[in-house]
Design an enzyme around this catalytic site. Sequence first.
Site, PDB file in Angstrom:
ATOM      1  CB  THR A 129      -1.024  -0.013   1.161  1.00 29.04           C
ATOM      2  OG1 THR A 129      -1.866   1.129   1.029  1.00 29.04           O
ATOM      3  CG2 THR A 129      -0.374  -0.038   2.530  1.00 29.04           C
ATOM      4  CD  GLU A 130      -1.213   3.859  -3.098  1.00 30.47           C
ATOM      5  OE1 GLU A 130      -1.214   2.632  -2.925  1.00 30.47           O
ATOM      6  OE2 GLU A 130      -2.066   4.464  -3.787  1.00 30.47           O
ATOM      7  CG  ASN A 131      -1.136   4.092   3.125  1.00 31.26           C
ATOM      8  OD1 ASN A 131      -1.243   3.189   2.297  1.00 31.26           O
ATOM      9  ND2 ASN A 131      -1.771   4.068   4.273  1.00 31.26           N
TER      10      ASN A 131
END
Lengths: 229, 229, 231, 231
Positions: free
Chosen positions: A64-66
């Site tokens: 997840t890019e966060n």
Amino acid sequence: MTTTTADRAYPGPPRSADHRLSMDELAAVVARDIPAGSFVNLGIGQPTKIADHLPAGSGVVLHTENGMLNMGPKAEGDAIDPDLTNAGKVPVTELPGAAYFHHADSFAMMRGGHLDVCVLGAYEVAFNGDLANWTTGRPDDIPAVGGAMDLAIGAKDVYVMMTLFTRSGEPKLVPRCAYPLTGLGCVSRVYTDHGVFDVGSEGIRIRETYGVDAGELAQRLGITPPHPA
Amino acid sequence: MTTTTADRAYPGPPRSADHRLSMDELAAVVARDIPAGSFVNLGIGQPTKIADHLPAGSGVVLHTENGMLNMGPKAEGDAIDPDLTNAGKVPVTELPGAAYFHHADSFAMMRGGHLDVCVLGAYEVAFNGDLANWTTGRPDDIPAVGGAMDLAIGAKDVYVMMTLFTRSGEPKLVPRCAYPLTGLGCVSRVYTDHGVFDVGSEGIRIRETYGVDAGELAQRLGITPPHPA
Amino acid sequence: MSRAEILDSADAAVAGIEDGATVLVGGFGLAGMPFDLIDALIRQGAKDLTIVSNNAGNGDVGLAALLAAGRVRKVLCSFPRQSDSWVFDDLYRAGKIELEVVPQGNLAERMRAAGAGIGAFYCPTAVGTPLAEGKEVREIDGRTYLLEYPIKGDYALIGAHVADTMGNLVYRRTARNFGPVMATAATTTIVQVDQVVEPGTIDPEAVVTPSIYVDRIVQVTARHYTVQGAR
Amino acid sequence: MSRAEILDSADAAVAGIEDGATVLVGGFGLAGMPFDLIDALIRQGAKDLTIVSNNAGNGDVGLAALLAAGRVRKVLCSFPRQSDSWVFDDLYRAGKIELEVVPQGNLAERMRAAGAGIGAFYCPTAVGTPLAEGKEVREIDGRTYLLEYPIKGDYALIGAHVADTMGNLVYRRTARNFGPVMATAATTTIVQVDQVVEPGTIDPEAVVTPSIYVDRIVQVTARHYTVQGAR
């Protein structure tokens, strides 16, 4: 560059299903096609459902890019932690072997081509793989790109998951995108309720059809039929 | 740009010592001038000695470019750990509040201007702050730059610590460097056995003298005397 | 692919490294140097290698042994000349090895760029020096920069402290150095570790190299060299 | 200066932020959002601010409250439009706030560049899109890139989990997000944490933001907002 199936060798008739797929069935199809052990980013919205269909032991690791690898399923009840969300800000869980990192490291991972597959939603995809999924470009639409442009150019394979037609029946898989672009020639495969398509520099090719004949599908999209009807 | 003391206001006579300083005494002078609480990188060789002269409670935090903040003194005996060395590959120790990071992060810290002071050795420094400390440029000298060029442009203040003259009596503080450069106009102060100098775009200025009269020092360096002799 | 291969031997771990490959080799001096992998590479026999590492070998072990075996065509490093770099020094003076000196921070940042998908970057290091020769110069916001390009490896050989079976890594102290950056910059990253553990053993907040960057792992018995080189 | 200032209140921590300052604000949605510092900034009164943050406020708290107070001239963010971004939406549609949309990875990398002394970098993101307009284009090794410049802050307001009194920081889970990058990119970095501990308490191998990047710390009582916005 826009080309059609006529431009490249066609290996055989597409597999097919006898009915148009629901988004949930489609998520299962995408899950089936993700190679075991892949590192995968699932975009906000429909693609998130794919996680529910990955077989146990697939070894697929979700990014997840966060800032996380090996994200687990959506968190429920007491497992909800406001400090642990996916890119859609939905509370999620952590699997054994997870790792956290900051945003620059997370997008370096993406931009550096280390993710195997990314699955995104789209407004439109062009036969050459151009993607439009971030803004309608309408004057009243507040533009918001998030990580879409980074994802579009980052993963080794970018898949799109979407309905094939708008509510008014217009194809969303088109010779050329009318919406503002997210990325150029970045999509390699498009999963839709009516069928699955390979797209890219060699043009569009029907891989599978659901509840529709490949010839009819080709006609509705305005592409050369894959083989003599 | 090479200028002399005549080019800028001189605030007063330099402080002085009655004898030429040993390198160890000089290290104490540099230590005295490092503001409490600074983040400091001490170059390989003589500058390393400065750490021994930092007063207890100075709050000075040492950075070593091979990936550590809050480095402690040289390790002895059982405290030697081959996985914990300074940039000179000498075993060192860790102080409470230390942090480890990788090389890209370490040099980002340096290049990004976050270090307050860096003290380097030198072959030559020019009056304008040009630094030559990485190679003699002789055909038989294998060039090796290490982190010298990164340090030269990285810290807010770059100090040089060196003997003022070569063994044959030539000044190493010169109108223009003859050795291959490490960095342009990067040095702000030069600590030597004969005195301390400010250098830079405004030219050279004598700050302190050790065992020599400022006028005589100016004459040996070929610079304008700081004030009427 | 997610689950890193856990191999039984360093020899199995370095299998397939081709002649002419660019190999990133971790370590700063001896700290973090992947000795077992390098020894296995010597046995494996790949030649005509380009080696990217901070130093060009210390004493007669590790990288120095690889150089002595005549397998290296070119070295990119920041600091070849050391008190114990006699192997490299002799080869270099005999014209038997190419050298490209890269400032240490540029070496790290250029590998980071390779791993991070950055095409090139403007860097203030080395402006006005002999190492600026041939590089594109640009002034940005009143400061002068040189254009630097990524350094990508076919393989990275690095040492870490603990790996889990997915490939997450932690390091020890300053032995971390170039390992995490090289792991991102190579097509295939091969790691020797002191210990392999099950996923969930390493604190996810403390992972330094996430599993996505690691391809092959071999557990080795820690060997201790004295810091200045000889076994 | 090494020892970060430990302050008694969020109000003391944000003292001195000038009108017109560029403020980097951590958080991804609500995770990692420095609510207490933002509330203190509202009380402090600085106006005409440029805010750099991933989002443009959620619900009526945090950044949204700062926007509602009329203190923000411009927002640089990747994703202003969300189901709960009504404050921003109204201001934007009324022409009362400027918006610069930056792809999320570029937002992070441009701040990293500011902190790392990189003058500019060639990035493949957004090539051929409307966000490429006005940017320098270059082909490198067969791929097309855009030239991106650093984003530097006068201040960073970030949330972390634990700080030691020197300023070393660790974060919690995905609340880490932009904090470590922003800490490097601002002249003055102000951090709210759940807990302040003595040096030596945080494992030096697990430090995420080293002390050098931290200027002011305030310990606050953790507040929990529901994830989708309202208190």
